[in-house]
Design a protein around this motif. Structure first.
Motif, short mmCIF file in Angstrom:
data_model
loop_
_atom_site.label_atom_id
_atom_site.label_comp_id
_atom_site.label_asym_id
_atom_site.label_seq_id
_atom_site.Cartn_x
_atom_site.Cartn_y
_atom_site.Cartn_z
N TYR A 163 -2.92 0.84 -6.00
CA TYR A 163 -2.72 1.20 -4.59
C TYR A 163 -1.34 0.83 -4.10
O TYR A 163 -1.01 1.10 -2.95
CB TYR A 163 -3.80 0.58 -3.69
CG TYR A 163 -4.10 -0.88 -3.91
CD1 TYR A 163 -3.22 -1.86 -3.48
CD2 TYR A 163 -5.26 -1.28 -4.54
CE1 TYR A 163 -3.49 -3.20 -3.69
CE2 TYR A 163 -5.56 -2.62 -4.75
CZ TYR A 163 -4.66 -3.57 -4.33
OH TYR A 163 -4.93 -4.89 -4.54
N ASN A 185 0.34 4.61 -5.43
CA ASN A 185 -0.05 5.40 -4.26
C ASN A 185 -1.48 5.95 -4.31
O ASN A 185 -1.75 7.03 -3.81
CB ASN A 185 0.91 6.60 -4.07
CG ASN A 185 2.37 6.17 -4.18
OD1 ASN A 185 2.82 5.29 -3.46
ND2 ASN A 185 3.12 6.78 -5.09
N GLY A 186 -2.39 5.19 -4.90
CA GLY A 186 -3.77 5.66 -5.03
C GLY A 186 -4.60 5.51 -3.76
O GLY A 186 -5.74 5.97 -3.73
N GLY A 187 -4.05 4.86 -2.74
CA GLY A 187 -4.81 4.70 -1.49
C GLY A 187 -5.51 3.36 -1.41
O GLY A 187 -5.69 2.69 -2.44
N LEU A 189 0.87 -1.19 0.00
CA LEU A 189 0.00 0.00 0.00
C LEU A 189 0.90 1.23 0.00
O LEU A 189 1.61 1.48 0.97
CB LEU A 189 -0.90 0.03 1.24
CG LEU A 189 -1.76 1.30 1.36
CD1 LEU A 189 -2.81 1.39 0.27
CD2 LEU A 189 -2.43 1.38 2.74
N GLY A 190 0.88 1.98 -1.09
CA GLY A 190 1.68 3.20 -1.18
C GLY A 190 1.27 4.21 -0.12
O GLY A 190 0.12 4.19 0.34
#
Lengths: 395, 395
Positions: free
Chosen positions: B207, B211-213, B23-24
Motif C-alpha cells: 500500500y 499503490n495498492g490502496g 499510502l500510495g
C-alpha cells in the motif's frame, strides 16, 4: 414477520442461489459505496482517510454490528484478517490460559482449516499438546479435566449438524477448559447467544451469511471480563495501546482491540460495513423460523421426488443449521448438472450435495423450483452419458 | 528515461503528495476495475468466481508481478494477510530452521510491528529466545554464531537509512543465521536484488510505493530451494496441497504457496493487481535515479531556505531509501501547517518530518514548490501563535 428482502440483492437472472452459506450474494448498494470509498476517500483524502474517513476505527465499528447479530455486547468483537488467523489467535491465547493442560478437543466435522491451524500452532509450540478430533456426537465424552481448550464449529460445514452451544460451553467450564466457538456457519444463519454461553472466545467469517464479499474480514470475540488478561501471540501494531507512539515495547490495547494485528483491509471492511445494512431491523428469530420453513419444504419435496437421495443432515430442524445436505455416490456430477440448470449449491467430498437456505433472498417458490430441478437431474442421470463424462473431465 | 506517469494517477487538485511512502495514491483505472469485479464477478458469477474469475489463483499471479519488482523469480512470492502476519510466518519458520539457537537480531530502527510480532512469538514459544535491537549501525557487530535469525527492514521508516542487503545477508549466512528482509519501504522504491542476496525470507506491503490502496495485501518470499522444507506455523487451508479435498490432515502445498493461509481478500487483491499496471515497462534503476534526483533537489532547497531544520536522513543518497527526513522540535506542528498548505508528508515521533519521493507522480516542480512551502511554514511559525495551538489541540 417476513424477512425476505430480495430487492436489496443483485441476483443474476435465472439463478436460484443456494450457496449463500459459502459466498453470500452482492447487496445492491455495495458497488456504489465502494466506488465512493475509492474516489472520495482513498483518492481525495489519501493518507488523511485513516482519520478523516474513519478507516482506523472501522474494525471496532463493524465489530459492534457483527456483535449485535451473534448475541454479544458492543466493544467485544473486532474485525480483521481471515478466520484461520483468528482461530490461531484464540487458540494461542487459550493455551496460555491453561499452561498445565495439553489436550485440545475439536471434532472430525470441524472445518479443516481450524484443525490445520491448531496443528501448526502445536508444532510451533512443540510442548506436547495434542489435538483430538472425535466424531461430533462423541465430543462431550472427550472433554475432561486434562482438556485445555474445546474448539468447535457450531454448525458442521458438511452436514449442518448443530452443536448445543450452551451445554458444551457449560461442560467445558465445569471441566476447567477454555471454550472457543467458530461461528462461520452461524453468524447470520441463526440466533446465537454468545454472551449467554459464557464461552471465552468466538471467531467467524463474514463472506457467507453476512454477504461481505469474497475475502471479507473475519471477526473475533473475547469475553469482556477476560480481555485484559489475554496475551496476544500475534502482537501487531494496531493491537498496541498507542500504535502511533511507535514504541519499541509492546503494550496491548485495552479490551478486544488487542486482537487487531496489522493494517485493516479498508476496501473489504467498507464493503462489509455496507453489506451489513441488509440486516437492519431484522430479528434473528424470524430469520431462523423462515430458514427452517424453507429447509422443511426442500427436504419434503426432494425426498418425495428423489428417493435415491439420502438426507445427510439431522432430520430434527432444532439440531440443524441453515443448510440441508443430501448424500449420493454421484453427488459431484449431480451438482454440476444442477449448476448448469441455474440451481447453485455445492459439493463437499466424498458425496455431499449441500444447499444453503438464506431467507433474506430465497423464498418458497425458489425452493419448490430447486426441488424440481433436483428431480430432473436425477431423471436425466447425465452422469451415465459418456458425452457428459467427457465434458465433466475437462471442466 | 523519464518515469513520470502523473496521468495514470488521480491526485487531488492543489495537493503535493509526499506521503506515497505511507499510502500510495489512487491509480486512475482502479475504480473501474473494482466496479467490474463487484458487478461482473462477485455479483454475476457468485461462488463460481473462485475459478471463473481467477480469484483462487490471484495470490500467485499478483505475487509474480511483485516478484518482478524486487528481483525475485516467478513462483517465489505469494500474497495475502498483512505485513505483520507475514513477519510472524517468516520468523516462526526461520526459528524452526535453527532449533539450537536463541538469538534474534533486529535493530532499533525497525518498524515497531516487526518487533512486536517477534516479541509475541517469543512469548508464545516460551523457549528462551531473545530479541536484540541494537542501533542500525551496530547490527553487523551483533550477528554471531548464536544468532538464529537476522530480521531487518531494509529502509529505516524514520530516517530512510538503507541497510546493505548483500553484505548483511552474506554475513548472516556466514554465521549460520537465517536472514529475513522486510521490504516495506523498498518494494517500488529502489532496485532490490532479492535472489542475488541469497536471503531465506522476505516480506513487505503493497500500500506504499506499490499503490495498492489502504489495507492492500502483504507479500512473502521464500528462497525457492528452501520452500519444500519450510514448516508453516500458520497452516491455513489455502496453503494445503489440496484445499478442496478437505482432509483432516495437513499437507503443505509445494513451494511458497504453503505460506498462503486463509481466504484471500479478493477486492483488495484485485485493486492491487490493477494498480501494479502503472509499473509496466518501467526500469527500477530509472525510478531510483529519478527519486535520488528529486531528493537531492529537496535537501538542497530546504537546507538553503530553512537552516533550522536538521537533515535526519543519511546525506549520501547511496545509503538512503526514497524518503528524506528532517528533524525539528516543532516538527509535529510544522507538518500540520504544511498539510494545511496542501503539502502532505507525515510526522514520526519524536521530531521527524518525513517526505517520500515517488517519481511516478512527483516531479521537480512539485519538489521546488514543496520546499517553498516548508520555508513559508518556518517563516510563519504558526506554532508560536496561541490561536493555532488551540486549534491543533482540538484536531
Amino acid at each position: 414477520m417476513t424477512v425476505l428482502r430480495k430487492h436489496l440483492f443483485d441476483l443474476p437472472e435465472g439463478v436460484i442461489y443456494l450457496d449463500g452459506n459459502s459466498l453470500g450474494p452482492l447487496p445492491k448498494s455495495v458497488g456504489a459505496r465502494l466506488s465512493s470509498m475509492i474516489a472520495d476517500e482513498w483518492g481525495a483524502q489519501l493518507i488523511r482517510g485513516w482519520n478523516g474517513a474513519g478507516w482506523m476505527d472501522q474494525p471496532r465499528r463493524v465489530g459492534d454490528r457483527v456483535a449485535s447479530l451473534i448475541g454479544a455486547s458492543d466493544g467485544t468483537v473486532t474485525m480483521g484478517d481471515t478466520l484461520s488467523i483468528k482461530v490461531y489467535q484464540a487458540l494461542d491465547a487459550a493455551l496460555k490460559m491453561r499452561p498445565d493442560r495439553r489436550k485440545i478437543v475439536s471434532d472430525s466435522g470441524n472445518f479443516p482449516t481450524d484443525l490445520y491451524m491448531a496443528g501448526g500452532l502445536i508444532r510451533s509450540l512443540d510442548k506436547g499438546h495434542r489435538l483430538e478430533t472425535p466424531k461430533p456426537e462423541d465430543v462431550i465424552a472427550a472433554i475432561d479435566e486434562d482438556t485445555a481448550v474445546v474448539m468447535l464449529t457450531q454448525v458442521d460445514y458438511r452436514t449442518g449438524r448443530l452443536h448445543d452451544m450452551a451445554a458444551i460451553s457449560k461442560l467445558a467450564r465445569d471441566k476447567g477448559a477454555v471454550m472457543i466457538w467458530d461461528l462461520a456457519h452461524s453468524a447470520g444463519a441463526l440466533p446465537v447467544d454468545l454472551a449467554g454461553s459464557g464461552c471465552e472466545f468466538a471467531v467467524g467469517c463474514t463472506y457467507k451469511y453476512l454477504n461481505g464479499g469474497p475475502g471479507a474480514p473475519a471477526f473475533i470475540y473475547v469475553r469482556p471480563d477476560l480481555a485484559a488478561d489475554v496475551d496476544p501471540g500475534l502482537a501487531g501494531w494496531l493491537g498496541h495501546e498507542a500504535p502511533f507512539a511507535f514504541d519499541i515495547d509492546y503494550r496491548p490495547a485495552p479490551g478486544v482491540a488487542r486482537m487487531r494485528v496489522g493494517t485493516p483491509p479498508v476496501m473489504q471492511m467498507t464493503a462489509l460495513e455496507e453489506a451489513l445494512g441488509v440486516w437492519d431491523g431484522l430479528d434473528m428469530q424470524d430469520v431462523r423460523a423462515a430458514s427452517i420453513a424453507l429447509q422443511e419444504v426442500f427436504i419434503r419435496q426432494v425426498e418425495a421426488k428423489v428417493p435415491d437421495l439420502t438426507l445427510a443432515s439431522p432430520r430434527d430442524p432444532a439440531t440443524r443449521g441453515s443448510q440441508v445436505s443430501f448424500a449420493h455416490p454421484e453427488g459431484y456430477a449431480a451438482m454440476q448438472a444442477l449448476i448448469a440448470r441455474g440451481v447453485i449449491g455445492d459439493f463437499r467430498a466424498p458425496d455431499i450435495m449441500r444447499f444453503g437456505f438464506t431467507p433474506l433472498f430465497i423464498d418458497e417458490d425458489d425452493v419448490l423450483a430447486a426441488a424440481d430441478h433436483v428431480a430432473a437431474v436425477f431423471t436425466d442421470r447425465l452422469w451415465d452419458n459418456p458425452e457428459f463424462q467427457k465434458r465433466a473431465a475437462v471442466t
